[in-house]
Design a protein around this motif. Structure first.
Motif, PDB file in Angstrom:
ATOM      1  N   ARG A  92      57.420  15.754  44.242  1.00  0.00           N
ATOM      2  CA  ARG A  92      56.994  16.949  44.967  1.00  0.00           C
ATOM      3  C   ARG A  92      57.964  17.257  46.098  1.00  0.00           C
ATOM      4  NH1 ARG A  92      52.747  15.703  47.969  1.00  0.00           N
ATOM      5  NH2 ARG A  92      52.762  13.498  47.521  1.00  0.00           N
ATOM      6  N   LYS A  96      58.421  27.834  35.548  1.00  0.00           N
ATOM      7  CA  LYS A  96      57.415  27.923  36.618  1.00  0.00           C
ATOM      8  C   LYS A  96      58.067  27.845  38.010  1.00  0.00           C
ATOM      9  CE  LYS A  96      56.414  22.984  36.345  1.00  0.00           C
ATOM     10  NZ  LYS A  96      55.500  21.919  35.938  1.00  0.00           N
ATOM     11  N   HIS A 103      50.235  24.161  38.335  1.00  0.00           N
ATOM     12  CA  HIS A 103      51.392  24.281  39.222  1.00  0.00           C
ATOM     13  C   HIS A 103      51.138  25.324  40.318  1.00  0.00           C
ATOM     14  CE1 HIS A 103      55.168  26.355  40.348  1.00  0.00           C
ATOM     15  NE2 HIS A 103      55.593  25.122  40.528  1.00  0.00           N
ATOM     16  N   ASP A 104      50.639  26.497  39.914  1.00  0.00           N
ATOM     17  CA  ASP A 104      50.382  27.565  40.884  1.00  0.00           C
ATOM     18  C   ASP A 104      49.284  27.171  41.866  1.00  0.00           C
ATOM     19  OD1 ASP A 104      52.251  28.906  39.430  1.00  0.00           O
ATOM     20  OD2 ASP A 104      50.889  30.409  38.603  1.00  0.00           O
ATOM     21  N   SER A 124      60.021  31.206  38.665  1.00  0.00           N
ATOM     22  CA  SER A 124      59.171  32.338  39.059  1.00  0.00           C
ATOM     23  C   SER A 124      58.905  32.330  40.568  1.00  0.00           C
ATOM     24  CB  SER A 124      57.869  32.353  38.251  1.00  0.00           C
ATOM     25  OG  SER A 124      56.960  31.419  38.759  1.00  0.00           O
ATOM     26  N   ILE A 164      48.302  24.126  42.782  1.00  0.00           N
ATOM     27  CA  ILE A 164      48.714  23.076  43.713  1.00  0.00           C
ATOM     28  C   ILE A 164      49.708  23.623  44.746  1.00  0.00           C
ATOM     29  CG2 ILE A 164      50.686  21.963  42.505  1.00  0.00           C
ATOM     30  CD1 ILE A 164      47.710  20.119  44.026  1.00  0.00           C
ATOM     31  N   LEU A 165      50.524  24.569  44.332  1.00  0.00           N
ATOM     32  CA  LEU A 165      51.466  25.190  45.269  1.00  0.00           C
ATOM     33  C   LEU A 165      50.715  25.992  46.341  1.00  0.00           C
ATOM     34  CD1 LEU A 165      54.307  25.866  46.190  1.00  0.00           C
ATOM     35  CD2 LEU A 165      54.458  27.567  44.379  1.00  0.00           C
ATOM     36  N   ASP A 173      57.652  19.185  49.148  1.00  0.00           N
ATOM     37  CA  ASP A 173      56.689  19.909  49.975  1.00  0.00           C
ATOM     38  C   ASP A 173      56.885  19.527  51.437  1.00  0.00           C
ATOM     39  OD1 ASP A 173      55.652  17.377  50.174  1.00  0.00           O
ATOM     40  OD2 ASP A 173      53.849  17.779  49.009  1.00  0.00           O
ATOM     41  N   GLN A 225      51.265  36.300  46.493  1.00  0.00           N
ATOM     42  CA  GLN A 225      51.835  36.699  45.201  1.00  0.00           C
ATOM     43  C   GLN A 225      51.111  36.013  44.037  1.00  0.00           C
ATOM     44  OE1 GLN A 225      54.607  38.954  45.031  1.00  0.00           O
ATOM     45  NE2 GLN A 225      53.986  39.103  47.158  1.00  0.00           N
ATOM     46  N   LEU A 226      50.736  34.742  44.238  1.00  0.00           N
ATOM     47  CA  LEU A 226      50.148  33.968  43.142  1.00  0.00           C
ATOM     48  C   LEU A 226      48.651  34.233  42.968  1.00  0.00           C
ATOM     49  CD1 LEU A 226      51.893  30.489  43.601  1.00  0.00           C
ATOM     50  CD2 LEU A 226      52.321  32.148  41.784  1.00  0.00           C
ATOM     51  N   ARG A 285      55.074  38.255  36.049  1.00  0.00           N
ATOM     52  CA  ARG A 285      55.491  36.867  36.118  1.00  0.00           C
ATOM     53  C   ARG A 285      55.570  36.240  34.738  1.00  0.00           C
ATOM     54  NH1 ARG A 285      51.933  33.653  38.243  1.00  0.00           N
ATOM     55  NH2 ARG A 285      53.482  32.048  37.955  1.00  0.00           N
ATOM     56  N   MET A 295      59.990  35.381  42.998  1.00  0.00           N
ATOM     57  CA  MET A 295      59.069  36.136  43.859  1.00  0.00           C
ATOM     58  C   MET A 295      59.476  36.044  45.336  1.00  0.00           C
ATOM     59  SD  MET A 295      55.452  34.000  43.913  1.00  0.00           S
ATOM     60  CE  MET A 295      55.286  34.142  42.156  1.00  0.00           C
ATOM     61  N   TYR A 297      56.798  20.482  41.855  1.00  0.00           N
ATOM     62  CA  TYR A 297      56.768  21.821  42.431  1.00  0.00           C
ATOM     63  C   TYR A 297      57.593  21.843  43.703  1.00  0.00           C
ATOM     64  CZ  TYR A 297      53.231  20.319  45.909  1.00  0.00           C
ATOM     65  OH  TYR A 297      52.560  19.698  46.927  1.00  0.00           O
ATOM     66  N   ASP A 300      49.013  23.559  48.643  1.00  0.00           N
ATOM     67  CA  ASP A 300      49.996  22.941  49.535  1.00  0.00           C
ATOM     68  C   ASP A 300      50.268  23.849  50.735  1.00  0.00           C
ATOM     69  OD1 ASP A 300      52.932  22.746  50.511  1.00  0.00           O
ATOM     70  OD2 ASP A 300      52.575  20.810  49.579  1.00  0.00           O
ATOM     71  N   ILE A 333      54.006  33.623  49.335  1.00  0.00           N
ATOM     72  CA  ILE A 333      53.891  33.062  47.983  1.00  0.00           C
ATOM     73  C   ILE A 333      52.421  32.989  47.562  1.00  0.00           C
ATOM     74  CG2 ILE A 333      54.191  30.931  46.628  1.00  0.00           C
ATOM     75  CD1 ILE A 333      56.829  30.495  48.171  1.00  0.00           C
ATOM     76  N   CYS A 341      46.765  16.343  45.365  1.00  0.00           N
ATOM     77  CA  CYS A 341      47.441  16.588  44.084  1.00  0.00           C
ATOM     78  C   CYS A 341      46.733  15.849  42.948  1.00  0.00           C
ATOM     79  CB  CYS A 341      48.893  16.112  44.129  1.00  0.00           C
ATOM     80  SG  CYS A 341      49.968  17.278  44.946  1.00  0.00           S
ATOM     81  N   ASP A 376      48.734  23.739  32.295  1.00  0.00           N
ATOM     82  CA  ASP A 376      49.626  23.057  33.226  1.00  0.00           C
ATOM     83  C   ASP A 376      50.336  24.034  34.172  1.00  0.00           C
ATOM     84  OD1 ASP A 376      50.857  20.552  34.067  1.00  0.00           O
ATOM     85  OD2 ASP A 376      52.716  21.465  33.346  1.00  0.00           O
ATOM     86  N   MET A 432      48.305  15.138  51.148  1.00  0.00           N
ATOM     87  CA  MET A 432      48.721  15.991  50.024  1.00  0.00           C
ATOM     88  C   MET A 432      48.756  15.245  48.693  1.00  0.00           C
ATOM     89  SD  MET A 432      48.764  19.153  50.360  1.00  0.00           S
ATOM     90  CE  MET A 432      49.251  19.539  48.678  1.00  0.00           C
ATOM     91  N   SER A 433      49.171  13.976  48.700  1.00  0.00           N
ATOM     92  CA  SER A 433      49.277  13.299  47.410  1.00  0.00           C
ATOM     93  C   SER A 433      47.888  13.036  46.826  1.00  0.00           C
ATOM     94  CB  SER A 433      50.118  12.026  47.501  1.00  0.00           C
ATOM     95  OG  SER A 433      49.538  11.129  48.369  1.00  0.00           O
TER      96      SER A 433
END
Lengths: 110, 140
Positions: free
Chosen positions: A19, A82, B34-35, A85, B37-38, A21, B111-112, B140, A89, A51, B41, B108, B16, B30, B12-13
């Motif tokens: 990660r 992924k 990703h989106d 993207s 978890i982002l 982050d 956007q997501l 997207r 953005m 990510y 975060d 972000i 996740c 999957d 955070m871990s």
């Protein structure tokens, strides 16, 4: 997170894993900026990360700015869809070079 | 699902891992994990880093739910009032020399997500986020 660094064809290739982050951004920044300080041809690989958050994007932008000012080259390679993207953005696809593979990034380094 | 989170970045871990289980258990693809978890975060990190001004340990709540279409996230903390939606969007068309380094996180998230709502209720920040599970948003 772990950061691997390799040199191939005079290009420093940085591969972060896991990660990228807020909790790992400092280690990522240290790895990337120390490469930037010793080489002006840098590639960062993105296919081993889960990510990248804004804290990681910040580091990539900093490296891009620094290398631009030093007339160096930064190319982002092996980026999964992924992750791409998120770069797109953020508008980073317009200001940073993104390439499918290291092989194809050589056009920028040569 | 309710997750109690401490104001420590090491959390955070654990988040996740828990969210991964939640997504696998609910058949969430999957790519969407990703989106999710982002987004988590970005918003959780904001609370951990900025909501509490003292050095004490604090705890805040993360609710996660899924229905047929969406994953709903609710983050409730009793830190100082902060509306992330008031933050100005970065100029994503500027050149690399002019591009500002900050302000990307909540951009972000917006956007997501399909919906992002903020309210301040009973001295608590409540941030609600809805992410579509199957339909891709925009181009997207």
């Amino acid at each position: 997170m772990e950061i691997k660094t390799a040199v191939q064809d005079n290009v420093t290739i940085i591969t972060p894993t896991g990660r990228v982050d807020t909790s790992t951004a400092k280690a990522f920044e240290d790895g990337v900026m120390s490469a930037v300080n010793s080489s002006n041809k840098i590639a960062i690989r993105f296919d081993e990360i889960d990510y990248i958050s804004s804290a990681g994007l910040r580091v990539v932008l900093m490296a891009g700015k620094k290398l631009t000012s030093l007339k160096g080259i930064l190319v982002l390679i092996n980026m999964p869809e992924k992750i791409f993207s998120i770069f797109k953005m953020s508008g980073f696809d317009k200001i940073l070079k993104i390439c499918p593979s290291f092989e194809e990034s050589k056009q920028f380094f040569n | 699902m309710l997750l109690k989170i401490k104001n420590n970045i090491e959390e955070m871990s654990r988040i996740c891992d828990t969210v991964r289980e939640f997504c696998v258990g609910n058949g969430i693809p999957d790519e969407r994990y990703h989106d999710i978890i982002l987004v988590l975060d970005e918003v959780v990190t904001n609370v951990i880093n900025y909501a509490y001004q003292d050095e004490e340990e604090h705890e805040f709540s993360l609710y996660l739910d899924k229905d047929d279409q969406n994953v709903s996230i609710k983050l409730i903390d009793n830190g100082m009032a902060f509306n992330p939606l008031e933050q100005e969007d970065p100029d994503i068309c500027s050149s690399i020399e002019e591009r500002q380094i900050g302000g990307l996180g909540i951009f972000i998230v917006k956007q997501l997500a399909e919906v992002v709502e903020y309210s301040r209720i009973d001295e608590q920040n409540q941030l609600s986020i809805v992410i579509a599970v199957y339909d891709k948003k925009g181009e997207r």
